[in-house]
Design an enzyme around this catalytic site. Structure first.
Site, PDB file in Angstrom:
ATOM      1  N   ASP A 157       0.863  -1.187   0.000  1.00  0.00           N
ATOM      2  CA  ASP A 157       0.000   0.000   0.000  1.00  0.00           C
ATOM      3  C   ASP A 157       0.902   1.239   0.000  1.00  0.00           C
ATOM      4  OD1 ASP A 157       0.988   0.168   2.557  1.00  0.00           O
ATOM      5  OD2 ASP A 157      -0.927  -0.118   3.566  1.00  0.00           O
ATOM      6  N   GLN A 208     -11.475   7.171  -5.607  1.00  0.00           N
ATOM      7  CA  GLN A 208     -12.042   7.627  -4.329  1.00  0.00           C
ATOM      8  C   GLN A 208     -13.395   8.304  -4.587  1.00  0.00           C
ATOM      9  OE1 GLN A 208     -11.340   7.217  -1.218  1.00  0.00           O
ATOM     10  NE2 GLN A 208      -9.302   6.291  -1.223  1.00  0.00           N
ATOM     11  N   ASP A 267      -7.892  -7.615  -0.100  1.00  0.00           N
ATOM     12  CA  ASP A 267      -7.060  -7.823   1.075  1.00  0.00           C
ATOM     13  C   ASP A 267      -7.904  -7.437   2.275  1.00  0.00           C
ATOM     14  OD1 ASP A 267      -6.692  -4.766   0.656  1.00  0.00           O
ATOM     15  OD2 ASP A 267      -5.858  -5.144   2.638  1.00  0.00           O
ATOM     16  N   CYS A 295     -13.035 -28.720   6.489  1.00  0.00           N
ATOM     17  CA  CYS A 295     -11.780 -28.030   6.143  1.00  0.00           C
ATOM     18  C   CYS A 295     -10.614 -29.022   6.143  1.00  0.00           C
ATOM     19  CB  CYS A 295     -11.522 -26.917   7.162  1.00  0.00           C
ATOM     20  SG  CYS A 295      -9.949 -26.069   6.918  1.00  0.00           S
ATOM     21  N   CYS A 331      -7.360 -28.070   6.359  1.00  0.00           N
ATOM     22  CA  CYS A 331      -6.128 -27.417   6.814  1.00  0.00           C
ATOM     23  C   CYS A 331      -5.428 -28.252   7.881  1.00  0.00           C
ATOM     24  CB  CYS A 331      -6.430 -26.008   7.337  1.00  0.00           C
ATOM     25  SG  CYS A 331      -6.974 -25.920   9.044  1.00  0.00           S
ATOM     26  N   CYS A 356      -7.273 -28.371  11.226  1.00  0.00           N
ATOM     27  CA  CYS A 356      -8.475 -29.204  11.248  1.00  0.00           C
ATOM     28  C   CYS A 356      -8.160 -30.686  11.064  1.00  0.00           C
ATOM     29  CB  CYS A 356      -9.461 -28.730  10.174  1.00  0.00           C
ATOM     30  SG  CYS A 356     -10.209 -27.139  10.595  1.00  0.00           S
ATOM     31  N   HIS A 369      -6.079 -21.912   9.929  1.00  0.00           N
ATOM     32  CA  HIS A 369      -7.440 -22.290   9.544  1.00  0.00           C
ATOM     33  C   HIS A 369      -8.153 -21.150   8.818  1.00  0.00           C
ATOM     34  CE1 HIS A 369     -11.468 -23.704   9.362  1.00  0.00           C
ATOM     35  NE2 HIS A 369     -11.832 -22.539   9.880  1.00  0.00           N
TER      36      HIS A 369
HETATM   37 ZN    ZN Z   1      -9.239 -25.702   9.037  1.00  0.00          ZN
END
Ligand code: ZN
Length: 430
Positions: free
Chosen positions: A93, A245, A322, A360, A362, A365, A391
């Protein structure tokens, strides 16, 4: 390493686009979500974790890196990618938002933003040129222009004045960006622009009313071929995005979008939203803005949002996002799951043997129960932040993958419906 920025739309579903963004550090499949690495690190994550969860691009904050450890130091270490050990794309940014929100005793005038560091109280002036220079030192793949961030609500006059100042700042950012590229000998390449787009500093006359020559410092009057002092272009293929803007005043937004496109950037962002306005007003503003932005360039909605925001904005033609929400909320014990939000600190999970989200895949998990995650959180273990962030980022990046698949199969409408239904509830527990 490719040297140019590019974007290609591969499929469409309504206004949503499935695409591929090319950067000097590789491809990004869009729509994409960028985890926020404020100080050159996504909190609680290692780069290898980010790769495991499927992050293709991250965001870093210019304000923080400028103040500490300093952009010139990062340039001496070969640029931000080398410094932080991340060889995939990075977007930075401009520093303006943090200078205004974190800096103390900050003031805005035509020159830029004057603020005092939140670290040591030292005074700094962030001009459009300075913001461009800092990002050249950092060597991100995508640099953002300095814009004025308007709060919500804002009157029509406030929004118009702020938008016009942003336009003047954008012109100065572009001029500086092109000058740095010219001095670095990179402008002979097309740099991914459509033919006819302006590419030399002569194409960017300074707005007469806004820029006394002293404001720009000595560097701009240095002879051609002279390296600017203290600025090192560590990523010659860097692209620069303009920012639209105008608050939630649609006609001012439209004027901003048209004028920003006229200035000519590699791509465009919609800024100044997710600042307290109702979601439907944000969607309306985005929906009126995206059609004005070039179809062959990615569109970035800054600082947004919730899982529902992502799906809704993609349906309005947005490609990049983001937000600190998945990482910050993880550290506060709030998990995003396929059944809605889940507060792992709640006592009801003390003996719950299930993973945070049974759907999930991940690492957290696959290996740990809600009972263990709750224990780690309550005990204040660092691992709680790591597992919860793993996660939540997996949930966000899986959401983007589902969005991309839905566009490919023309089923985004169904996904929108599903996400609205799941996340309309306050949380899993309620
Ligand atoms: Zn997860």
């Amino acid at each position: 390493m490719t040297a140019t920025f590019g974007f290609r739309v591969a499929a469409r579903d309504g206004r949503a686009r499935l695409g591929e963004m090319t950067t000097p550090h590789g491809l990004v499949q869009t729509p994409a979500f960028m985890p926020v690495g404020t100080q050159g690190a996504v909190k609680a994550m290692l780069p290898r974790d980010l790769i495991e969860v499927g992050a293709e691009v991250i965001l870093a904050n210019t304000y923080h890196l400028y103040l500490r450890p300093g952009d010139e130091r990062i340039a001496r270490h070969g640029g931000l990618h080398r410094f932080i050990g991340w060889d995939r794309p990075i977007l930075t940014d401009s520093g303006g938002y943090q200078a205004f929100s974190l800096g103390e005793r900050r003031t805005i005038d035509e020159r830029g933003i004057t603020f005092q560091s939140h670290l040591d109280g030292s005074t700094h002036l962030l001009t459009p040129e300075k913001a461009t220079d800092i990002q050249a030192n950092l060597g991100s793949d995508i640099a953002m222009v300095l814009d004025e961030c308007l709060g919500y609500p804002a009157t029509r006059d406030e929004a118009a004045a702020s938008m016009e100042r942003t336009l003047r700042w954008e012109a100065r950012c572009r001029r500086r960006f092109v000058e740095l590229q010219e001095r670095n000998g990179q402008r002979e390449a097309d740099h991914g622009r459509p033919s006819g787009q302006r590419t030399t500093t002569d194409d960017y006359p300074l707005p007469a009313a806004s820029c006394p020559s002293t404001m720009l410092g000595a560097a701009l009057s240095a002879p051609k071929g002279c390296q600017l002092p203290a600025v090192c272009v560590t990523n010659p293929g860097q692209a620069q995005f303009g920012i639209v803007q105008g608050g939630t005043h649609i006609d001012i937004r439209v004027a901003s979008a048209q004028a920003t496109v006229e200035l000519g950037f590699e791509a465009y962002a919609v800024g100044g939203l997710s600042v307290g306005e109702p979601p439907d007003l944000m969607y309306e503003t985005v929906g009126e803005t995206t059609p004005i932005l070039p179809d062959d360039r990615p569109r970035y909605l800054m600082g947004t949002g919730t899982p529902v925001d992502l799906v809704e904005a993609v349906a309005l033609g947005v490609d990049l996002f983001d937000c600190v929400m998945p990482t910050r909320n993880a550290r506060n014990g709030q998990l995003f799951t396929s059944e809605g939000r889940l507060n792992i600190k709640n006592a009801q999970y003390s003996d719950d043997p299930r993973p945070a989200d049974p759907r999930c895949g991940c690492y957290a998990c696959r290996h740990f129960s809600r009972a263990y995650l709750r224990h780690l959180f309550v005990a204040g273990e660092i691992t709680a932040a790591t597992l919860n962030t793993l996660h939540n980022l997996t949930f966000y990046l899986d959401t983007m993958k589902r969005i991309r698949e839905a566009i490919a199969f023309s089923s985004l409408e169904q996904l929108r419906h599903d996400y609205r239904r799941v996340f309309s509830r306050r949380s899993v527990n309620s």
